[in-house]
Design a protein around this motif. Structure first.
Motif, PDB file in Angstrom:
ATOM      1  N   GLN A  79       0.820  -1.212   0.000  1.00 13.95           N
ATOM      2  CA  GLN A  79       0.000   0.000   0.000  1.00 13.95           C
ATOM      3  C   GLN A  79       0.852   1.258   0.000  1.00 13.95           C
ATOM      4  O   GLN A  79       0.482   2.264  -0.598  1.00 13.95           O
ATOM      5  CB  GLN A  79      -0.961  -0.025   1.193  1.00 13.95           C
ATOM      6  N   VAL A  80       1.992   1.215   0.672  1.00 20.72           N
ATOM      7  CA  VAL A  80       2.912   2.353   0.607  1.00 20.72           C
ATOM      8  C   VAL A  80       3.575   2.404  -0.774  1.00 20.72           C
ATOM      9  O   VAL A  80       3.682   3.473  -1.380  1.00 20.72           O
ATOM     10  CB  VAL A  80       3.972   2.275   1.720  1.00 20.72           C
ATOM     11  N   ALA A  81       4.004   1.263  -1.273  1.00 22.25           N
ATOM     12  CA  ALA A  81       4.653   1.221  -2.587  1.00 22.25           C
ATOM     13  C   ALA A  81       3.715   1.693  -3.693  1.00 22.25           C
ATOM     14  O   ALA A  81       4.152   2.312  -4.674  1.00 22.25           O
ATOM     15  CB  ALA A  81       5.133  -0.199  -2.880  1.00 22.25           C
ATOM     16  N   GLY A  82       2.416   1.417  -3.524  1.00 24.05           N
ATOM     17  CA  GLY A  82       1.444   1.810  -4.536  1.00 24.05           C
ATOM     18  C   GLY A  82       0.982   3.247  -4.428  1.00 24.05           C
ATOM     19  O   GLY A  82       0.225   3.719  -5.281  1.00 24.05           O
ATOM     20  N   GLY A  83       1.421   3.959  -3.393  1.00 24.66           N
ATOM     21  CA  GLY A  83       1.092   5.364  -3.253  1.00 24.66           C
ATOM     22  C   GLY A  83      -0.155   5.664  -2.451  1.00 24.66           C
ATOM     23  O   GLY A  83      -0.531   6.834  -2.299  1.00 24.66           O
ATOM     24  N   ALA A  84      -0.803   4.626  -1.896  1.00 22.49           N
ATOM     25  CA  ALA A  84      -2.008   4.869  -1.104  1.00 22.49           C
ATOM     26  C   ALA A  84      -1.679   5.501   0.241  1.00 22.49           C
ATOM     27  O   ALA A  84      -2.510   6.215   0.810  1.00 22.49           O
ATOM     28  CB  ALA A  84      -2.769   3.558  -0.902  1.00 22.49           C
ATOM     29  N   TYR A  85      -0.476   5.235   0.755  1.00 23.96           N
ATOM     30  CA  TYR A  85      -0.046   5.764   2.046  1.00 23.96           C
ATOM     31  C   TYR A  85       1.391   6.268   1.948  1.00 23.96           C
ATOM     32  O   TYR A  85       2.178   5.796   1.119  1.00 23.96           O
ATOM     33  CB  TYR A  85      -0.152   4.699   3.143  1.00 23.96           C
ATOM     34  N   VAL A  87       3.438   6.245   4.739  1.00 24.07           N
ATOM     35  CA  VAL A  87       4.213   5.463   5.699  1.00 24.07           C
ATOM     36  C   VAL A  87       3.409   4.224   6.074  1.00 24.07           C
ATOM     37  O   VAL A  87       2.170   4.251   6.086  1.00 24.07           O
ATOM     38  CB  VAL A  87       4.517   6.295   6.968  1.00 24.07           C
ATOM     39  N   GLY A  88       4.112   3.140   6.375  1.00 22.73           N
ATOM     40  CA  GLY A  88       3.453   1.938   6.857  1.00 22.73           C
ATOM     41  C   GLY A  88       4.271   1.262   7.938  1.00 22.73           C
ATOM     42  O   GLY A  88       5.484   1.482   8.042  1.00 22.73           O
ATOM     43  N   PHE A  89       3.591   0.470   8.735  1.00 17.99           N
ATOM     44  CA  PHE A  89       4.265  -0.399   9.703  1.00 17.99           C
ATOM     45  C   PHE A  89       4.163  -1.798   9.126  1.00 17.99           C
ATOM     46  O   PHE A  89       3.156  -2.482   9.287  1.00 17.99           O
ATOM     47  CB  PHE A  89       3.583  -0.290  11.070  1.00 17.99           C
ATOM     48  N   GLY A  90       5.215  -2.198   8.397  1.00 15.35           N
ATOM     49  CA  GLY A  90       5.110  -3.422   7.616  1.00 15.35           C
ATOM     50  C   GLY A  90       6.346  -4.298   7.662  1.00 15.35           C
ATOM     51  O   GLY A  90       7.373  -3.936   8.240  1.00 15.35           O
ATOM     52  N   ASP A  91       6.229  -5.440   7.024  1.00 14.13           N
ATOM     53  CA  ASP A  91       7.265  -6.469   7.046  1.00 14.13           C
ATOM     54  C   ASP A  91       8.406  -6.120   6.101  1.00 14.13           C
ATOM     55  O   ASP A  91       8.216  -6.012   4.888  1.00 14.13           O
ATOM     56  CB  ASP A  91       6.638  -7.810   6.668  1.00 14.13           C
ATOM     57  N   ILE A  92       9.591  -5.979   6.655  1.00 13.48           N
ATOM     58  CA  ILE A  92      10.755  -5.603   5.860  1.00 13.48           C
ATOM     59  C   ILE A  92      11.119  -6.673   4.844  1.00 13.48           C
ATOM     60  O   ILE A  92      11.719  -6.382   3.802  1.00 13.48           O
ATOM     61  CB  ILE A  92      11.962  -5.291   6.787  1.00 13.48           C
ATOM     62  N   ASN A  93      10.731  -7.931   5.108  1.00 17.42           N
ATOM     63  CA  ASN A  93      11.030  -9.005   4.156  1.00 17.42           C
ATOM     64  C   ASN A  93      10.163  -8.902   2.904  1.00 17.42           C
ATOM     65  O   ASN A  93      10.621  -9.206   1.795  1.00 17.42           O
ATOM     66  CB  ASN A  93      10.833 -10.356   4.839  1.00 17.42           C
ATOM     67  N   ALA A  94       8.930  -8.457   3.074  1.00 12.38           N
ATOM     68  CA  ALA A  94       8.083  -8.189   1.916  1.00 12.38           C
ATOM     69  C   ALA A  94       8.661  -7.040   1.099  1.00 12.38           C
ATOM     70  O   ALA A  94       8.607  -7.052  -0.143  1.00 12.38           O
ATOM     71  CB  ALA A  94       6.669  -7.865   2.368  1.00 12.38           C
ATOM     72  N   LEU A  95       9.243  -6.067   1.784  1.00 11.12           N
ATOM     73  CA  LEU A  95       9.888  -4.963   1.077  1.00 11.12           C
ATOM     74  C   LEU A  95      11.125  -5.449   0.334  1.00 11.12           C
ATOM     75  O   LEU A  95      11.402  -5.013  -0.791  1.00 11.12           O
ATOM     76  CB  LEU A  95      10.253  -3.858   2.070  1.00 11.12           C
ATOM     77  N   THR A  96      11.884  -6.367   0.935  1.00 15.12           N
ATOM     78  CA  THR A  96      13.048  -6.952   0.253  1.00 15.12           C
ATOM     79  C   THR A  96      12.623  -7.643  -1.036  1.00 15.12           C
ATOM     80  O   THR A  96      13.260  -7.467  -2.092  1.00 15.12           O
ATOM     81  CB  THR A  96      13.747  -7.961   1.178  1.00 15.12           C
ATOM     82  N   GLN A  97      11.550  -8.423  -0.966  1.00 16.58           N
ATOM     83  CA  GLN A  97      11.068  -9.119  -2.164  1.00 16.58           C
ATOM     84  C   GLN A  97      10.657  -8.130  -3.241  1.00 16.58           C
ATOM     85  O   GLN A  97      10.954  -8.322  -4.424  1.00 16.58           O
ATOM     86  CB  GLN A  97       9.894 -10.025  -1.797  1.00 16.58           C
ATOM     87  N   GLU A 104      12.899   0.394 -10.210  1.00 17.52           N
ATOM     88  CA  GLU A 104      12.569   1.739  -9.769  1.00 17.52           C
ATOM     89  C   GLU A 104      12.602   1.813  -8.250  1.00 17.52           C
ATOM     90  O   GLU A 104      12.598   0.795  -7.556  1.00 17.52           O
ATOM     91  CB  GLU A 104      11.191   2.177 -10.286  1.00 17.52           C
ATOM     92  N   ASP A 105      12.632   3.036  -7.754  1.00 20.60           N
ATOM     93  CA  ASP A 105      12.713   3.226  -6.313  1.00 20.60           C
ATOM     94  C   ASP A 105      11.470   2.671  -5.613  1.00 20.60           C
ATOM     95  O   ASP A 105      10.344   2.896  -6.054  1.00 20.60           O
ATOM     96  CB  ASP A 105      12.861   4.706  -5.975  1.00 20.60           C
ATOM     97  N   THR A 106      11.704   1.953  -4.544  1.00 19.05           N
ATOM     98  CA  THR A 106      10.637   1.433  -3.703  1.00 19.05           C
ATOM     99  C   THR A 106      10.763   2.085  -2.327  1.00 19.05           C
ATOM    100  O   THR A 106      11.747   2.767  -2.041  1.00 19.05           O
ATOM    101  CB  THR A 106      10.744  -0.097  -3.583  1.00 19.05           C
ATOM    102  N   PRO A 107       9.786   1.891  -1.434  1.00 26.95           N
ATOM    103  CA  PRO A 107       9.905   2.479  -0.094  1.00 26.95           C
ATOM    104  C   PRO A 107      11.162   2.005   0.628  1.00 26.95           C
ATOM    105  O   PRO A 107      11.802   1.038   0.221  1.00 26.95           O
ATOM    106  CB  PRO A 107       8.632   1.972   0.617  1.00 26.95           C
TER     107      PRO A 107
END
Length: 347
Positions: A79-85, A87-97, A104-107
């Protein structure tokens, strides 16, 4: 008024107003708005966010934070990567994937809170499932955005599970404990303390009724939930990101000093919570998910670059991702509070 023209009179009058301190109201600088998505519905382990808000820490930092309930740690990342938010409190491993698959730049992660892996498969204690290999031939279930489910391919690779024999079904998060208790599935994915205390609220005794097959017990020494910020917010308002981290850090310190105040802040958002259970969930999260020995040296919020790099490699290899991002592509240490302000002892 002889000898004073209208223009001179205007100057004198304006000067008199200034001299008496009765000038026009001071211009109030607008606060930077930040829309934030949480990992889950309002629960005890979000106390630090709410205390930071209620005690004016966000306002002091010049930011206006709006927080919404989430639907999973993995979902917060997308949701942060898609621009809906912002900031998020989320799983860093999902961000790694995500970063491993995008050029392109990701959160970026900016403040690590869960420094020990909470991921698990929960099974009934009465079952004959004791090890990962016992999951073969079984039906497992979880919410589509659950962090443990998203990391199951990595867990299966490390433990050499034959996933072709394992069926997985998806259901809404609020059905998880019911599905397990009724035997409709053999195991459920989730965070240990999410399952434990949701089971407690459903009338189960999790310490007696549920056995946990924890990813961390099988070589997956991963980080988990962090504050992640969009690149747009980082690029356009870096001081707002620093202010957000400082405020949340203060909220964490306050929560440790007075957990009951933290739970009261949660209850202001969700009056129907069981305060006793949520306090137990909070304390268990501090004990189980935020107490990696490294915090004595680096403090909560920071990471060990070497350990983080190894965690990235685990996620990339197990999911057959196209590349291993550098640590700095996933987490930035530029927004952390000074070392002497970071929590090093959870008490």
């Amino acid at each position: 008024m002889a000898g004073i023209n209208r223009r001179d009179f205007t100057k004198l009058t304006f000067g008199a107003v200034l001299a008496t301190g009765l000038a026009a109201p001071a211009i109030v600088k607008a606060r930077t708005p930040i829309n934030m998505i949480l990992n889950w519905r309002y629960q005890g382990p979000q106390s630090w966010f709410f205390l930071a808000q209620d005690r004016g820490y966000f306002e002091e930092e010049g930011i206006a934070v709006t927080m919404d309930q989430g639907s999973g740690s993995g979902a917060a990342v997308t949701q942060v990567a898609g621009g809906a938010y912002d900031v998020g409190f989320g799983d860093i491993n999902a961000l790694t994937q995500l970063r491993a698959q995008r050029d392109e730049d990701t959160p970026l992660g900016v403040y690590m809170l869960y420094n020990r892996p909470p991921f698990t498969v929960g099974v009934l204690s009465s079952s004959d499932i004791h090890t990962p290999q016992d999951l073969e031939g079984r039906l497992l279930g979880g919410a589509p955005n659950d962090g443990a489910l998203r990391l199951f391919p990595a867990f299966a690779s490390i433990t050499e599970l034959d996933t072709s024999t394992i069926d997985i079904t998806n259901f809404q998060p609020n059905l998880r404990e019911q599905m397990l208790r009724s035997g409709q599935v053999d195991g459920v994915f989730g965070f240990v303390n999410t399952i434990r205390f949701s089971a407690l609220l459903s009338g189960m005794n999790p310490d007696e009724d549920i056995r946990f097959i924890r990813y961390g017990d099988y070589g997956m020494d991963l980080y988990s939930n962090a504050l992640i910020a969009s690149r747009a917010l980082i690029n356009d308002h870096p001081e707002a990101v620093r202010g957000l981290v400082r405020a949340v850090n203060r909220g964490l310190i306050d929560t440790l000093a007075d957990p009951d105040a933290g739970i009261a802040a949660v209850a202001q958002r969700e009056p129907l919570i069981d305060r006793e259970v949520e306090k137990m969930r909070l304390m268990a999260t501090l004990r189980d998910e935020m107490s990696h020995p490294e915090i004595a040296d680096i403090g909560i919020g920071d990471i060990s670059p070497q350990r983080f790099a190894e965690a990235i490699d685990i996620v990339v290899a197990a999911n057959d991702l196209p590349r291993s991002p550098d640590v700095g592509e996933v987490f930035s240490r530029d927004f952390l509070p000074p070392e002497d302000e970071r929590v090093r002892d959870l008490g």
